[in-house]
Design a protein around this motif. Structure first.
Motif, PDB file in Angstrom:
ATOM      1  N   CYS A  76      46.401 -55.824  21.031  1.00  0.00           N
ATOM      2  CA  CYS A  76      45.036 -55.855  19.973  1.00  0.00           C
ATOM      3  C   CYS A  76      45.460 -55.464  18.499  1.00  0.00           C
ATOM      4  O   CYS A  76      44.743 -56.232  17.650  1.00  0.00           O
ATOM      5  CB  CYS A  76      44.052 -54.813  20.507  1.00  0.00           C
ATOM      6  N   MET A  77      46.307 -54.346  18.365  1.00  0.00           N
ATOM      7  CA  MET A  77      46.457 -54.104  16.865  1.00  0.00           C
ATOM      8  C   MET A  77      47.130 -55.261  16.172  1.00  0.00           C
ATOM      9  O   MET A  77      46.999 -55.547  15.156  1.00  0.00           O
ATOM     10  CB  MET A  77      47.255 -53.032  16.989  1.00  0.00           C
ATOM     11  N   LEU A  78      48.451 -56.074  17.002  1.00  0.00           N
ATOM     12  CA  LEU A  78      48.881 -57.155  16.179  1.00  0.00           C
ATOM     13  C   LEU A  78      48.105 -58.357  15.937  1.00  0.00           C
ATOM     14  O   LEU A  78      48.144 -58.897  14.841  1.00  0.00           O
ATOM     15  CB  LEU A  78      50.281 -57.411  17.263  1.00  0.00           C
ATOM     16  N   LEU A  79      47.047 -58.452  16.874  1.00  0.00           N
ATOM     17  CA  LEU A  79      46.360 -59.606  16.778  1.00  0.00           C
ATOM     18  C   LEU A  79      45.211 -59.380  15.741  1.00  0.00           C
ATOM     19  O   LEU A  79      44.943 -60.135  14.786  1.00  0.00           O
ATOM     20  CB  LEU A  79      45.561 -59.690  18.085  1.00  0.00           C
ATOM     21  N   ALA A  80      44.931 -57.959  15.605  1.00  0.00           N
ATOM     22  CA  ALA A  80      43.843 -57.536  14.412  1.00  0.00           C
ATOM     23  C   ALA A  80      44.655 -57.915  13.134  1.00  0.00           C
ATOM     24  O   ALA A  80      43.970 -58.568  12.228  1.00  0.00           O
ATOM     25  CB  ALA A  80      43.275 -56.269  14.786  1.00  0.00           C
ATOM     26  N   ALA A  81      46.013 -57.440  12.905  1.00  0.00           N
ATOM     27  CA  ALA A  81      46.622 -57.486  11.622  1.00  0.00           C
ATOM     28  C   ALA A  81      46.803 -59.013  11.214  1.00  0.00           C
ATOM     29  O   ALA A  81      46.512 -59.296  10.210  1.00  0.00           O
ATOM     30  CB  ALA A  81      47.997 -57.018  11.648  1.00  0.00           C
ATOM     31  N   VAL A  82      47.021 -59.894  12.169  1.00  0.00           N
ATOM     32  CA  VAL A  82      47.416 -61.485  11.798  1.00  0.00           C
ATOM     33  C   VAL A  82      45.922 -61.860  11.659  1.00  0.00           C
ATOM     34  O   VAL A  82      46.040 -62.613  10.665  1.00  0.00           O
ATOM     35  CB  VAL A  82      47.984 -61.924  13.011  1.00  0.00           C
ATOM     36  N   THR A  83      45.038 -61.606  12.121  1.00  0.00           N
ATOM     37  CA  THR A  83      43.539 -62.119  12.083  1.00  0.00           C
ATOM     38  C   THR A  83      43.091 -61.708  10.929  1.00  0.00           C
ATOM     39  O   THR A  83      42.396 -62.767   9.990  1.00  0.00           O
ATOM     40  CB  THR A  83      42.699 -61.925  13.213  1.00  0.00           C
ATOM     41  N   ILE A  84      43.247 -60.655  10.458  1.00  0.00           N
ATOM     42  CA  ILE A  84      42.732 -60.061   9.403  1.00  0.00           C
ATOM     43  C   ILE A  84      43.540 -60.730   7.994  1.00  0.00           C
ATOM     44  O   ILE A  84      42.644 -61.163   7.046  1.00  0.00           O
ATOM     45  CB  ILE A  84      42.892 -58.664   9.013  1.00  0.00           C
ATOM     46  N   GLY A  85      44.626 -60.996   8.033  1.00  0.00           N
ATOM     47  CA  GLY A  85      45.589 -61.598   7.017  1.00  0.00           C
ATOM     48  C   GLY A  85      45.047 -63.055   6.828  1.00  0.00           C
ATOM     49  O   GLY A  85      44.781 -63.612   5.693  1.00  0.00           O
ATOM     50  N   ALA A  86      44.948 -63.655   7.998  1.00  0.00           N
ATOM     51  CA  ALA A  86      44.584 -65.250   8.104  1.00  0.00           C
ATOM     52  C   ALA A  86      43.287 -65.483   7.508  1.00  0.00           C
ATOM     53  O   ALA A  86      42.770 -66.392   6.740  1.00  0.00           O
ATOM     54  CB  ALA A  86      44.745 -65.711   9.376  1.00  0.00           C
ATOM     55  N   ALA A  87      42.267 -64.445   7.773  1.00  0.00           N
ATOM     56  CA  ALA A  87      40.852 -64.877   7.577  1.00  0.00           C
ATOM     57  C   ALA A  87      40.700 -64.568   5.837  1.00  0.00           C
ATOM     58  O   ALA A  87      39.998 -64.981   5.275  1.00  0.00           O
ATOM     59  CB  ALA A  87      39.943 -63.775   8.586  1.00  0.00           C
ATOM     60  N   TYR A  88      41.168 -63.565   5.466  1.00  0.00           N
ATOM     61  CA  TYR A  88      41.422 -63.201   4.223  1.00  0.00           C
ATOM     62  C   TYR A  88      41.865 -64.481   3.484  1.00  0.00           C
ATOM     63  O   TYR A  88      41.249 -64.621   2.463  1.00  0.00           O
ATOM     64  CB  TYR A  88      42.074 -62.031   3.839  1.00  0.00           C
ATOM     65  N   HIS A  89      42.958 -65.106   3.690  1.00  0.00           N
ATOM     66  CA  HIS A  89      43.797 -65.737   2.876  1.00  0.00           C
ATOM     67  C   HIS A  89      43.299 -67.202   3.278  1.00  0.00           C
ATOM     68  O   HIS A  89      43.165 -68.107   2.124  1.00  0.00           O
ATOM     69  CB  HIS A  89      45.159 -65.865   3.052  1.00  0.00           C
ATOM     70  N   LEU A  90      42.584 -67.565   4.212  1.00  0.00           N
ATOM     71  CA  LEU A  90      41.906 -68.988   4.494  1.00  0.00           C
ATOM     72  C   LEU A  90      40.545 -69.050   4.025  1.00  0.00           C
ATOM     73  O   LEU A  90      39.989 -70.112   3.886  1.00  0.00           O
ATOM     74  CB  LEU A  90      42.399 -69.140   5.810  1.00  0.00           C
ATOM     75  N   LEU A  91      39.686 -67.829   4.302  1.00  0.00           N
ATOM     76  CA  LEU A  91      38.272 -67.982   4.049  1.00  0.00           C
ATOM     77  C   LEU A  91      37.816 -66.869   2.941  1.00  0.00           C
ATOM     78  O   LEU A  91      37.196 -67.533   1.784  1.00  0.00           O
ATOM     79  CB  LEU A  91      37.496 -67.744   5.205  1.00  0.00           C
ATOM     80  N   TRP A  92      37.912 -65.675   3.085  1.00  0.00           N
ATOM     81  CA  TRP A  92      37.426 -64.622   2.234  1.00  0.00           C
ATOM     82  C   TRP A  92      37.996 -64.836   0.731  1.00  0.00           C
ATOM     83  O   TRP A  92      37.203 -64.446   0.008  1.00  0.00           O
ATOM     84  CB  TRP A  92      37.432 -63.363   2.968  1.00  0.00           C
ATOM     85  N   LYS A  93      39.266 -64.936   0.613  1.00  0.00           N
ATOM     86  CA  LYS A  93      39.483 -65.065  -0.717  1.00  0.00           C
ATOM     87  C   LYS A  93      39.479 -66.358  -1.340  1.00  0.00           C
ATOM     88  O   LYS A  93      38.891 -66.277  -2.448  1.00  0.00           O
ATOM     89  CB  LYS A  93      41.093 -64.812  -0.757  1.00  0.00           C
ATOM     90  N   PRO A  94      39.521 -67.572  -0.977  1.00  0.00           N
ATOM     91  CA  PRO A  94      39.151 -68.678  -1.665  1.00  0.00           C
ATOM     92  C   PRO A  94      37.844 -68.792  -1.894  1.00  0.00           C
ATOM     93  O   PRO A  94      37.464 -69.577  -2.858  1.00  0.00           O
ATOM     94  CB  PRO A  94      39.891 -69.711  -0.593  1.00  0.00           C
ATOM     95  N   SER A  95      36.975 -68.399  -1.067  1.00  0.00           N
ATOM     96  CA  SER A  95      35.573 -68.453  -1.399  1.00  0.00           C
ATOM     97  C   SER A  95      35.286 -67.501  -2.455  1.00  0.00           C
ATOM     98  O   SER A  95      34.170 -67.592  -2.970  1.00  0.00           O
ATOM     99  CB  SER A  95      34.736 -68.050  -0.019  1.00  0.00           C
TER     100      SER A  95
END
Length: 107
Positions: free
Chosen positions: A64-83
């Motif tokens: 769960c910790m590893l999945l959360a780390a990867v998901t936070i990074g991916a979501a930030y760089h693919l959605l939250w930062k570009p928007s």
């Protein structure tokens, strides 16, 4: 192998965490400091979701910790930062008005 409830909750929560984290993160923070904060949040996400889904064993927590780390990074760089959502929140909640942070880029 199908994901467990704990893993799905960890990923779902991690997807919405970047804009929430942006309230705490300051634009003037260095990259390594932002990374450490992100890992601490991912650890909390993983620990919490594993605990509340009764998967609090070594494998469940680490997964769960590893999945959360990867998901936070991916979501930030693919959605939250570009928007521009997360950077705008960082700028708006900066303790010095974001004066020494990088300029916001709008798409």
């Amino acid at each position: 192998m199908e994901p467990t409830d704990a893993q799905l909750w960890a990923a779902g929560l991690a997807f919405v965490l970047p804009p929430i984290m942006a309230f705490v993160i300051q634009p003037r923070w260095s990259g390594p400091l932002k990374g450490i904060f992100t890992l601490l949040v991912a650890a909390g996400d993983g620990l919490g979701t594993a605990y509340f889904n009764h998967a609090f064993d070594h494998k469940g927590v680490v997964t769960c910790m590893l999945l959360a780390a990867v998901t936070i990074g991916a979501a930030y760089h693919l959605l939250w930062k570009p928007s521009g959502i997360a950077p705008s929140i960082e700028q708006a909640t900066s303790t010095n008005g974001g004066a020494d942070g990088p300029p916001l880029t709008r798409i």
